[in-house]
Scaffold this motif. Structure first.
Motif, PDB file in Angstrom:
ATOM      1  N   ASP A  31       0.809  -1.219   0.000  1.00 45.47           N
ATOM      2  CA  ASP A  31       0.000   0.000   0.000  1.00 45.47           C
ATOM      3  C   ASP A  31       0.839   1.265   0.000  1.00 45.47           C
ATOM      4  N   SER A  32       2.140   1.113  -0.142  1.00 46.91           N
ATOM      5  CA  SER A  32       3.018   2.274  -0.070  1.00 46.91           C
ATOM      6  C   SER A  32       4.129   2.156  -1.106  1.00 46.91           C
ATOM      7  N   HIS A  33       4.622   3.291  -1.541  1.00 50.38           N
ATOM      8  CA  HIS A  33       5.910   3.262  -2.246  1.00 50.38           C
ATOM      9  C   HIS A  33       6.959   2.843  -1.220  1.00 50.38           C
ATOM     10  N   MET A  34       7.862   2.007  -1.632  1.00 51.19           N
ATOM     11  CA  MET A  34       8.955   1.572  -0.750  1.00 51.19           C
ATOM     12  C   MET A  34      10.273   1.872  -1.432  1.00 51.19           C
ATOM     13  N   GLY A  35      11.216   2.377  -0.659  1.00 52.94           N
ATOM     14  CA  GLY A  35      12.494   2.726  -1.241  1.00 52.94           C
ATOM     15  C   GLY A  35      13.666   2.253  -0.405  1.00 52.94           C
ATOM     16  N   TRP A  36      14.770   1.987  -1.088  1.00 54.48           N
ATOM     17  CA  TRP A  36      16.041   1.734  -0.433  1.00 54.48           C
ATOM     18  C   TRP A  36      16.945   2.937  -0.669  1.00 54.48           C
ATOM     19  N   TYR A  37      17.552   3.389   0.401  1.00 51.01           N
ATOM     20  CA  TYR A  37      18.415   4.557   0.364  1.00 51.01           C
ATOM     21  C   TYR A  37      19.812   4.178   0.823  1.00 51.01           C
ATOM     22  N   ARG A  38      20.758   4.962   0.356  1.00 53.88           N
ATOM     23  CA  ARG A  38      22.151   4.752   0.741  1.00 53.88           C
ATOM     24  C   ARG A  38      22.685   6.044   1.341  1.00 53.88           C
ATOM     25  N   GLN A  39      23.279   5.919   2.525  1.00 56.91           N
ATOM     26  CA  GLN A  39      23.724   7.101   3.260  1.00 56.91           C
ATOM     27  C   GLN A  39      25.088   7.568   2.802  1.00 56.91           C
ATOM     28  N   ARG A  40      25.212   8.868   2.596  1.00 57.43           N
ATOM     29  CA  ARG A  40      26.496   9.478   2.298  1.00 57.43           C
ATOM     30  C   ARG A  40      27.145   9.948   3.598  1.00 57.43           C
ATOM     31  N   PRO A  41      28.447  10.263   3.604  1.00 54.46           N
ATOM     32  CA  PRO A  41      29.102  10.729   4.842  1.00 54.46           C
ATOM     33  C   PRO A  41      28.455  11.976   5.451  1.00 54.46           C
ATOM     34  N   ASP A  42      27.791  12.794   4.642  1.00 53.89           N
ATOM     35  CA  ASP A  42      27.170  14.012   5.191  1.00 53.89           C
ATOM     36  C   ASP A  42      25.741  13.753   5.671  1.00 53.89           C
ATOM     37  N   ASN A  43      25.382  12.498   5.859  1.00 54.37           N
ATOM     38  CA  ASN A  43      24.067  12.092   6.360  1.00 54.37           C
ATOM     39  C   ASN A  43      22.938  12.404   5.381  1.00 54.37           C
ATOM     40  N   VAL A  44      23.265  12.589   4.133  1.00 52.37           N
ATOM     41  CA  VAL A  44      22.235  12.656   3.107  1.00 52.37           C
ATOM     42  C   VAL A  44      22.035  11.253   2.550  1.00 52.37           C
ATOM     43  N   ARG A  99       6.465   9.346   1.596  1.00 53.13           N
ATOM     44  CA  ARG A  99       5.289   9.933   0.957  1.00 53.13           C
ATOM     45  C   ARG A  99       5.652  10.456  -0.431  1.00 53.13           C
ATOM     46  N   LEU A 100       6.889  10.894  -0.568  1.00 56.84           N
ATOM     47  CA  LEU A 100       7.387  11.401  -1.850  1.00 56.84           C
ATOM     48  C   LEU A 100       8.672  10.663  -2.193  1.00 56.84           C
ATOM     49  N   LEU A 101       8.880  10.393  -3.448  1.00 58.70           N
ATOM     50  CA  LEU A 101      10.111   9.730  -3.880  1.00 58.70           C
ATOM     51  C   LEU A 101      11.112  10.795  -4.295  1.00 58.70           C
ATOM     52  N   LEU A 102      11.843  11.277  -3.305  1.00 57.61           N
ATOM     53  CA  LEU A 102      12.847  12.311  -3.548  1.00 57.61           C
ATOM     54  C   LEU A 102      14.194  11.664  -3.808  1.00 57.61           C
ATOM     55  N   VAL A 103      14.964  12.271  -4.698  1.00 60.22           N
ATOM     56  CA  VAL A 103      16.247  11.687  -5.089  1.00 60.22           C
ATOM     57  C   VAL A 103      17.216  11.651  -3.920  1.00 60.22           C
ATOM     58  N   SER A 104      17.243  12.736  -3.160  1.00 62.48           N
ATOM     59  CA  SER A 104      18.139  12.812  -2.002  1.00 62.48           C
ATOM     60  C   SER A 104      17.395  13.489  -0.870  1.00 62.48           C
ATOM     61  N   VAL A 105      17.657  13.017   0.333  1.00 65.69           N
ATOM     62  CA  VAL A 105      16.928  13.540   1.487  1.00 65.69           C
ATOM     63  C   VAL A 105      17.769  13.288   2.738  1.00 65.69           C
ATOM     64  N   GLN A 106      17.540  14.101   3.758  1.00 70.73           N
ATOM     65  CA  GLN A 106      18.214  13.844   5.032  1.00 70.73           C
ATOM     66  C   GLN A 106      17.786  12.477   5.541  1.00 70.73           C
ATOM     67  N   GLY A 108      16.488   9.580   7.580  1.00 71.34           N
ATOM     68  CA  GLY A 108      15.610   9.500   8.737  1.00 71.34           C
ATOM     69  C   GLY A 108      14.633  10.648   8.882  1.00 71.34           C
ATOM     70  N   LEU A 109      14.494  11.474   7.856  1.00 68.80           N
ATOM     71  CA  LEU A 109      13.597  12.627   7.950  1.00 68.80           C
ATOM     72  C   LEU A 109      12.180  12.159   8.253  1.00 68.80           C
ATOM     73  N   LYS A 110      11.702  12.502   9.439  1.00 68.69           N
ATOM     74  CA  LYS A 110      10.425  11.960   9.901  1.00 68.69           C
ATOM     75  C   LYS A 110       9.265  12.468   9.057  1.00 68.69           C
ATOM     76  N   GLY A 111       9.328  13.682   8.605  1.00 64.42           N
ATOM     77  CA  GLY A 111       8.229  14.234   7.840  1.00 64.42           C
ATOM     78  C   GLY A 111       8.017  13.556   6.493  1.00 64.42           C
ATOM     79  N   LEU A 112       9.025  12.804   6.047  1.00 64.13           N
ATOM     80  CA  LEU A 112       8.932  12.160   4.745  1.00 64.13           C
ATOM     81  C   LEU A 112       8.138  10.866   4.822  1.00 64.13           C
ATOM     82  N   GLY A 113       8.240  10.182   5.963  1.00 60.77           N
ATOM     83  CA  GLY A 113       7.558   8.901   6.089  1.00 60.77           C
ATOM     84  C   GLY A 113       8.232   8.056   7.140  1.00 60.77           C
ATOM     85  N   VAL A 114       8.065   6.748   7.013  1.00 61.42           N
ATOM     86  CA  VAL A 114       8.611   5.811   7.988  1.00 61.42           C
ATOM     87  C   VAL A 114       9.959   5.311   7.499  1.00 61.42           C
TER      88      VAL A 114
END
Length: 125
Positions: A31-44, A99-106, A108-114
């Motif tokens: 029921d949700s978009h699901m994404g895998w993210y990779r952390q950069r050294p600057d926490n992005v 909630r949004l599929l953003l290319v890069s994001v902080q 753990g940004l809580k406002g984005l989703g789980v």
């Protein structure tokens, strides 16, 4: 409580494989978009692979042909199969239900989703 729990990280030599798992509770991965993210050294966190609600998948160029995202509705789990790992794949990997599929994001940004807690992938030469 909605929760995502990752597992499957570890240490491999270059050229090796790992499979990451992201198991959801309190929500359905279908029921949700699901994404895998990779952390950069600057926490992005860079979005490297997605599986959308409708089942379509996408990858960034650097992992295309090597990584495969999939989901299991019965186990309520999303996977990332990573083959032919490179040194520069080494990072902490997060799964998220954004909630949004953003290319890069902080990360753990809580406002984005789980977000999950992250799992370390180490690749050695």
């Amino acid at each position: 409580e909605v929760q995502l729990v990752e597992s499957g990280g570890g240490s491999v030599q270059a050229g090796g494989s790992l499979r990451l798992s992201c198991t959801a509770s309190g929500m359905d991965v279908d029921d949700s978009h699901m994404g895998w993210y990779r952390q950069r050294p600057d926490n992005v966190c860079d979005l490297i692979s997605t599986v959308r609600r409708d089942g379509t998948v996408d990858y960034v160029t650097s992992v295309k042909g090597r990584f495969t995202i999939s989901r299991d509705s019965v186990k309520n789990t999303v996977y990332l199969q990573m083959n032919n790992l490179h040194i520069d794949d080494m990072a902490v990997y997060f799964c998220a239900a954004p909630r949004l599929l953003l290319v890069s994001v902080q990360c753990g940004l809580k406002g984005l989703g789980v977000w999950g807690q992250g799992t370390q992938v180490t690749v050695s030469s």
